[in-house]
Each structure stands twice: as structure tokens, then as C-alpha cells.
Design an enzyme around this catalytic site. Structure first.
Site, PDB file in Angstrom:
ATOM      1  CB  SER A  33      -0.924  -0.006   1.220  1.00  0.00           C
ATOM      2  OG  SER A  33      -0.170  -0.156   2.403  1.00  0.00           O
ATOM      3  CG  ASN A 120      -4.230  -4.798  12.884  1.00  0.00           C
ATOM      4  OD1 ASN A 120      -3.668  -4.715  11.793  1.00  0.00           O
ATOM      5  ND2 ASN A 120      -4.628  -5.954  13.396  1.00  0.00           N
ATOM      6  CB  THR A 165     -41.315  25.150  -8.947  1.00  0.00           C
ATOM      7  OG1 THR A 165     -42.423  25.663  -9.696  1.00  0.00           O
ATOM      8  CG2 THR A 165     -41.201  25.941  -7.648  1.00  0.00           C
ATOM      9  CG  HIS A 166     -42.163  21.759 -11.874  1.00  0.00           C
ATOM     10  ND1 HIS A 166     -42.413  20.433 -11.603  1.00  0.00           N
ATOM     11  CD2 HIS A 166     -42.928  22.469 -10.993  1.00  0.00           C
ATOM     12  CE1 HIS A 166     -43.299  20.334 -10.615  1.00  0.00           C
ATOM     13  NE2 HIS A 166     -43.620  21.561 -10.226  1.00  0.00           N
ATOM     14  CB  SER A 287     -14.976  26.465 -28.698  1.00  0.00           C
ATOM     15  OG  SER A 287     -14.920  25.712 -29.897  1.00  0.00           O
ATOM     16  CE  LYS A 293     -19.906  26.615 -27.209  1.00  0.00           C
ATOM     17  NZ  LYS A 293     -20.122  25.167 -27.160  1.00  0.00           N
ATOM     18  CD  GLU A 300     -19.322  22.134 -19.320  1.00  0.00           C
ATOM     19  OE1 GLU A 300     -19.765  21.345 -20.153  1.00  0.00           O
ATOM     20  OE2 GLU A 300     -18.505  23.028 -19.601  1.00  0.00           O
ATOM     21  CE  LYS A 335      -4.262   3.055   4.887  1.00  0.00           C
ATOM     22  NZ  LYS A 335      -5.180   1.940   4.687  1.00  0.00           N
TER      23      LYS A 335
HETATM   24  N1  ARG Z   1      -1.190  -1.288   5.259  1.00  0.00           N
HETATM   25  C1  ARG Z   1      -2.137  -1.783   6.178  1.00  0.00           C
HETATM   26  C2  ARG Z   1      -3.470  -1.063   5.960  1.00  0.00           C
HETATM   27  O1  ARG Z   1      -3.485  -0.073   5.367  1.00  0.00           O
HETATM   28  C3  ARG Z   1      -1.675  -1.592   7.576  1.00  0.00           C
HETATM   29  C4  ARG Z   1      -2.262  -2.548   8.551  1.00  0.00           C
HETATM   30  C5  ARG Z   1      -1.722  -3.907   8.309  1.00  0.00           C
HETATM   31  N2  ARG Z   1      -2.148  -4.803   9.327  1.00  0.00           N
HETATM   32  C6  ARG Z   1      -2.031  -6.120   9.165  1.00  0.00           C
HETATM   33  N3  ARG Z   1      -2.470  -6.860  10.124  1.00  0.00           N
HETATM   34  N4  ARG Z   1      -1.562  -6.661   8.086  1.00  0.00           N
HETATM   35  O2  ARG Z   1      -4.497  -1.516   6.408  1.00  0.00           O
END
Ligand code: ARG
Length: 467
Positions: A33, A120, A165-166, A287, A293, A300, A335
Site C-alpha cells: 500500500s 492495526n 419550480t420544475h 472553443s 464560445k 461542468e 485510503k
Molecule cells: N497497510 C495496512 C493497511 O493499510 C496496515 C495494517 C496492516 N495490518 C495487518 N495486520 N496486516 O491496512
């Protein structure tokens, strides 16, 4: 991401004790990650410094080791900030990248940092800190957007435009009142942000892998050091909870929906057909083929970013649904959704703030449009109730006949001669013309929260005091 190319066959130096060989290349790729969680480096280091300080305070590690750890972590922080840090995919994530570098820098003392914690609770901490900062930034950005609307509302407290409205002309309103509708919407978004900050303001560190720890740690101390109100109460929930990320995404989705509605209005208003506003050159594009334009691209794109944010919300809800307690690696996928949505939301709010501040409002076009489409028909009906004593339903009917007549003559209600009106209802007097103009119409709507300039000014004063 800089990959390191050391032998992939050797087992992982962080958790490889029971592994005879290293991961398959695909395993490494799906597992890592670091490509995205390196964004959490500052939070990770802050968290580790607080943790090490607490461990030393509690006598779990020596002060000497703590000092080495803190010094090493600060070195790593400046290495990363100055772009002199080599991230390694083999080391999976930000936590292990930092810890491995710490070992290189300070030697065996580095191994004591991970006492009484797990990745964790570490990732739960880093991510919470990141989301908290992002929410604080969002709060400030919404405040700026609200301020931009308050200025436009003040400037246009009396400018009349058609209310719809509408998307059909309904009744005249003031542009200031319309702006204040957005102030209410973004004000609600901001209070959701504040509420979310309050919700997530609990420190996860010390929950360890899921069960807490036997070491005599002080979770209140780390919570305080990291600026949290208090520690979380249940270690299992702590490492398996991503509500704070989902709340961020739902708030972003709702704010995005508001921004997208505003974007759509700006797209419509800036067409030559409407001509209510003219975007500044800074927030439009030309454009390549049609020289006349001026395109509202920024609006947008704001409208489109909402789609991405919604996607992120649904993705994370789906990632989390059905996960057994406590931590599962699925959660690592949280993430990117939050990072992407945060970037989209920031851009969308900033672009909208700029557009609202810069756009030129064509009050003449708005006023002309406000008067067309029999927008003061309700005012005629109300006059009949007030001055001729008709029940509203009858007044509605009489007004309908007047509108039909004006339509057949191709004129406005105010252009119908009195004799025509009296042919429909003899009680009508020439005083009725006083309510048929758009200015009279808006000025009469003084009910609390109504569109009368006096009410709009009251709303502005309320929000100025709050903003
Ligand atoms: N890179 C992991 C995550 O984003 C960190 C936690 C990893 N924990 C584990 N028990 N492998 O969740």
C-alpha cells in the site's frame, strides 16, 4: 514510487520470522500500500513519537532508547519532506518503511518502538489523524465559500430574478435570496463536518492488534499528546472501525451534490439564452473551433467530480460491508477512496468559491426574465383575497382567467387594461397594478425566511454573525 530491488526471495524483515521464503511478485504487488499510504508519513511519525514518549514515561522502554527513536523519527520526517527518502514496495506500507529506516539509522533501539502496538491500531491512528485534518481544512474552505455567497447576497439583496419550480418560472425572487439558499446548504455541510470531527476525536493507539495489551501503557497520555479528546473504549471496534472515513465520504457526497446543483445552475445561467451571469475568463475556456464560445468548464467539472465522490462512498461502504470483526486486509482499500474524494472535494469547493466571487451578474437580464411567464399571478390572486375578500381558491380561478386572457393578447398581466380585468371580476380596481410588478411582488414576501429584501438582509446578518 521507488521500488527497491533487493532479493524478493528473502522473507519480510518485519514479519518474516516464520516464513521460509519471500512473497510471489504478484503477492507483493497486491499487498503493498506504500504507493498511496506514504501520504500518511507525517501522521505515522507523529503517532510513533507520541507512542515512544508514552512507553518511556511508563518505564516500558528506556529514556535513552526513546531519545534515539524520537531523534531518528525526526530525521526520517525531514528526509521524506525533502524528497530524500527511498520508499520500498517490499516493505509494504508506510509503517514498515519508516520502521525499517529507523533501524538503519539508530540500530537495535528501533525494534522497541513497536512494543505494545500493532499496525492495526497504528493505521487506524494515522488515517484518523489524516481525516481529521482534512475535515478541518474542509470546514475552512466551506467558510470561505459561504463568505463569497454572503458578499454576493448583500450586493444583490434587491436584484430581482425569476424563481423556478420544475425549471419553469414560478415567482419573482431576489438573487440575494437565491444565494442565501446556498449559504444554508453549505452551512449544513459545515455543521456535518464539525459533527464528524467530534465523532472521530478518539485516539485508537493502544488498542494494539485487537485485544489491547499487557504492557502498562497510558492511552490517555497518547490521546492527549495527539490532540484527541479521549481514547477509544473498545479495542476490537477500534481496529475494525472505518466509520470516520465513511462519514467523511458521506459528507463529501452531500456537499458534492450541493456543489453540483450550483454548477448546473451556473451552466444554465451562463448560456446566451439565459444570460444571467457571465463567468470570468479565469473560470471558463474557449472553443478550439467556435470563436464565439465561452464554456463553463470549471462548473461542468465540479458537476462531474460529484460522480467520483459518490463512487468512493459506495466503494468504501461495499469494502466494509460483511467484514467480520476485527481487522481484515480489505480495509487497506479505504485510503485511496478517501484521498481521491478529498482531492475532488477541495478542488470543487475552491473552483466554486472562485466562480461565485468572480462572476458578473446581469441584473437587467434577470429582471426582464423575472417579469415574463406571468410570475406575478400569485400576487394578483393574493390581492383578490386581501382586497376583494375572495376565498383563495376562487381568487386562483379568477387569476387563471386573467392569465389566459393576457396570453391570448400576447401581453403581461400588468399590461391588461383595467376594463379587461373588471370584465372578469368587477371588484378589481386600478390599485391592483401596484402588486403586479416584480419589485412589489418580492417586497411583499416578508414572511420569515421569505424573499423580501428586508428578510434577505436579516438572513445575511444571521450568517455573518455565525461565519
Ligand atoms: N497497510 C495496512 C493497511 O493499510 C496496515 C495494517 C496492516 N495490518 C495487518 N495486520 N496486516 O491496512
Amino acid at each position: 514510487m521507488a521500488d527497491d530491488t533487493t532479493d524478493t526471495k528473502s522473507s519480510n524483515q518485519m514479519w518474516g520470522g516464520r516464513f521460509a521464503s519471500g512473497p510471489d511478485a504478484i503477492m507483493e504487488e497486491i499487498n503493498a500500500s506504500i504507493g498511496f499510504d506514504k501520504k500518511l508519513f507525517a501522521q505515522d511519525i507523529r503517532g510513533s513519537i507520541a507512542h515512544a514518549t508514552m512507553l518511556a514515561h511508563q518505564g516500558i522502554i528506556s529514556t535513552d532508547d526513546k531519545d534515539k527513536i524520537v531523534h531518528g523519527l525526526n530525521t526520517i520526517l525531514s528526509e521524506i519532506e525533502s524528497g530524500n527518502f527511498e520508499f520500498s514496495r517490499q516493505l509494504e506500507d508506510i509503517h514498515m518503511n519508516v520502521e525499517a529506516r529507523l533501524a538503519t539509522l539508530i540500530g537495535p533501539a528501533a525494534g522497541r518502538l513497536h512494543t505494545a502496538r500493532s499496525r492495526n491500531d497504528q493505521v487506524a491512528l494515522d488515517f484518523r489523524l489524516w481525516v481529521k485534518e482534512e475535515l478541518q481544512k474542509t470546514e475552512q474552505m466551506l467558510t470561505n465559500l459561504i463568505a463569497a455567497f454572503l458578499d454576493r447576497a448583500e450586493e444583490h439583496a434587491e436584484s430581482v430574478m425569476p424563481g423556478f419550480t420544475h425549471l419553469q418560472t414560478a415567482q419573482p425572487v431576489t438573487f440575494g435570496h437565491h444565494c442565501m439558499a446556498y449559504v444554508e446548504m453549505f452551512g449544513r455541510d459545515r455543521s456535518r463536518v464539525r459533527h464528524a470531527i467530534e465523532h472521530l476525536d478518539e485516539s485508537p493507539i493502544g488498542a494494539a492488534a485487537l485485544a489491547g495489551t499487557g504492557y502498562p501503557i497510558d492511552r490517555h497520555m497518547t490521546a492527549k499528546a495527539l490532540g484527541f479528546r479521549e481514547p477509544t473504549r473498545n479495542s476490537i471496534d477500534t481496529v475494525s472501525d472505518r466509520d470516520f472515513a465513511i462519514e467523511f465520504l458521506s459528507i463529501a457526497a452531500i456537499a458534492g451534490m450541493h456543489l453540483s446543483r450550483l454548477a448546473e445552475e451556473i451552466v444554465i445561467w451562463s448560456t446566451p439564452q439565459f444570460g444571467f451571469v457571465r463567468l470570468s475568463d479565469a473560470f471558463s475556456t474557449g472553443s478550439s473551433i467556435m470563436p464565439q464560445k465561452k464554456n463553463p468548464d470549471a462548473a461542468e467539472l465540479v458537476r462531474a467530480k460529484t460522480g467520483r465522490i459518490n463512487g468512493s462512498l459506495v466503494a468504501l461502504l461495499t469494502i466494509m460491508k460483511g467484514l467480520p470483526l476485527a481487522y481484515s486486509k480489505d480495509m487497506q482499500e479505504d485510503k485511496e477512496q478517501v484521498f481521491d474524494a478529498a482531492e475532488s472535494l477541495e478542488l470543487a469547493i475552491a473552483a466554486m468559491t472562485g466562480m461565485v466571487r468572480d462572476m458578473t451578474v446581469n441584473t437587467a437580464r434577470m429582471k426582464a426574465a423575472a417579469g415574463s411567464g406571468y410570475s406575478t399571478a400569485t400576487d394578483l390572486a393574493d390581492w383578490l383575497v386581501r382586497e376583494a375578500g375572495l376565498p383563495f381558491r376562487d381568487a386562483h380561478h379568477v387569476t387563471g382567467r386573467a392569465v389566459a386572457l393576457a396570453e391570448s393578447k400576447g401581453c403581461d398581466l400588468a399590461e391588461l387594461p383595467l376594463s379587461d380585468l373588471q370584465a372578469i371580476l368587477p371588484d378589481i380596481t386600478d390599485k391592483v397594478y401596484g402588486v403586479l410588478t416584480v419589485e412589489a411582488s418580492v417586497a411583499s414576501r416578508k414572511s420569515f425566511g421569505g424573499t423580501a429584501p428586508s428578510e434577505v438582509r436579516r438572513q445575511i446578518a444571521f450568517w455573518r454573525a455565525r461565519n
